[in-house]
Write an enzyme that holds these catalytic residues in place. Sequence first.
Site, short mmCIF file in Angstrom:
data_model
loop_
_atom_site.label_atom_id
_atom_site.label_comp_id
_atom_site.label_asym_id
_atom_site.label_seq_id
_atom_site.Cartn_x
_atom_site.Cartn_y
_atom_site.Cartn_z
CG HIS A 45 -0.12 1.86 -8.32
ND1 HIS A 45 -1.29 2.08 -7.62
CD2 HIS A 45 0.77 1.43 -7.39
CE1 HIS A 45 -1.11 1.80 -6.34
NE2 HIS A 45 0.15 1.39 -6.17
CG HIS A 65 4.79 2.24 -4.01
ND1 HIS A 65 4.15 2.82 -2.94
CD2 HIS A 65 3.85 1.51 -4.66
CE1 HIS A 65 2.87 2.43 -2.92
NE2 HIS A 65 2.67 1.63 -3.97
CD GLN A 119 3.64 1.26 3.02
OE1 GLN A 119 4.40 1.48 2.09
NE2 GLN A 119 2.79 0.26 3.01
CG HIS A 169 -2.22 1.89 -1.96
ND1 HIS A 169 -1.80 3.07 -2.50
CD2 HIS A 169 -1.28 0.95 -2.30
CE1 HIS A 169 -0.65 2.86 -3.14
NE2 HIS A 169 -0.33 1.59 -3.03
CD GLU A 215 -1.82 -3.72 -2.03
OE1 GLU A 215 -1.73 -2.58 -1.52
OE2 GLU A 215 -0.87 -4.28 -2.60
CG ASP A 217 2.03 -1.99 -6.25
OD1 ASP A 217 2.19 -0.84 -5.80
OD2 ASP A 217 1.50 -2.89 -5.59
CD1 TRP A 231 6.06 -5.43 0.53
CD2 TRP A 231 7.29 -3.65 -0.07
NE1 TRP A 231 6.24 -4.64 1.64
CE2 TRP A 231 6.98 -3.55 1.30
CE3 TRP A 231 8.05 -2.65 -0.67
CZ2 TRP A 231 7.42 -2.48 2.08
CZ3 TRP A 231 8.49 -1.59 0.11
CH2 TRP A 231 8.17 -1.52 1.46
FE FE2 Z 1 0.92 0.38 -4.38
#
Ligand code: FE2
Length: 411
Positions: free
Chosen positions: A55, A57, A150, A208, A211, A307, A313
């Site tokens: 996982h 991005h 997203q 996702h 979360e 992630d 982030w």
């Molecule tokens: Fe994610």
Amino acid sequence: MLYKNARIENAEETRDIRVRNGCFEEIAPELSPREGEETEDLGGRLVLPPFVEPHIHLDATLTAGDPVWNMSGTLFEGIECWAKRKDKLNAEDVKDRVRRAVRLYAGNGVQYIRTHVDVTDPSLTALKAILEVREELRTLADIQVVAFPQEGILSFPNGKELMEEAVRLGVDAVGAIPHFEFTREYGVESLNFACELAAKNGLLMDVHCDETDDDQSRGLETLATRALELGLKDKVTASHTCAMHSYSNAYVLKLMRLLKMSGINFVANPLVNTHLEGRADTYPKRRGVTRVKELTEAGINVAFGNDDLFDPWYPMGCGSMRDTVYLGLHAVQMMGYGEIMNSYRFVTENAAKVLHLGETYGIREGNPASFVVMDAGNYHEALSNNAPVVLSVRKGKAIARTKPAVREIAE
Ligand code: FE2
């Protein structure tokens, strides 16, 4: 090629590994080199199957601080930072960062990567770039691509059409983000849509899912039910499921039956979830990591991912799977000796199941000769001492080597 003295997956005894034509030909104790055969002594070091990043991005990777740093560290400021960076997004920018990220991963023994790519972009710039660049990176890693909405499927203009277009372009898996949709109903409808899209096209799914710290976020039960009813079962992965951390035990008791029946996989992302969840709490502060220990004990497959890698982030990361395992074990309190020794599975075979890598993954005679060597005798030692991956072999070819640091301390 003959690799001598390999301690395969924490085994007490060492084995020798003979590689021929890119495959494991023979794995046994005390193999003698054939005439003219090259040998390398692994010195009793730990040998594992290649690491799998289940996982990440990659479309946002390596953008932390560009053009601005996330000063609060929150998810929402991360979104603001990303909005400023998004203007500069073009195919070459994406490809350049993905190449650099995959090289970082390669140096740390990661040979399989599942990336989520934002498809709430009418031009699908990042998706097209990643689908192109993954071909040239095949010598270092296999990259699986998830169509990740997203900003939602029902809550974003033409969200469904963009998902369908992503499938036409050749993604491997369908995503969704039910907890982010405008309403609970949209969340359910987005899951129905995504599951049917995956089933119709024979694709994997990675959602996702929940979360959030909101204990009323119940995407997981819908996802598991559809996975069961449509026969998608272990083709489906629920990523994050942070809300499960906050569900009542009574609800989890009921939910577990469905989760076991459904056969779905889970991916926890301990680094990012401990950092971004619990932000609305004062004290006590929740950890936000899903119930890894209980899921594992119930026989449900759980993997760990990063992630984010150095992006708005999550401002850190070096492409290693070590830190997510290390922090994950602390966060979910799986620090028994056996749990620590076996924890490499979160980022090897469990993650391989998430990606559906099949029987050709793993250190077995006849399989492609892909493995990593760590500068440690077992995984407890590797994790505790932050041991580097000194060698990564992919289909019989050494693709990365690291020399361990030499330290001198005065008497
Ligand atoms: Fe994610």
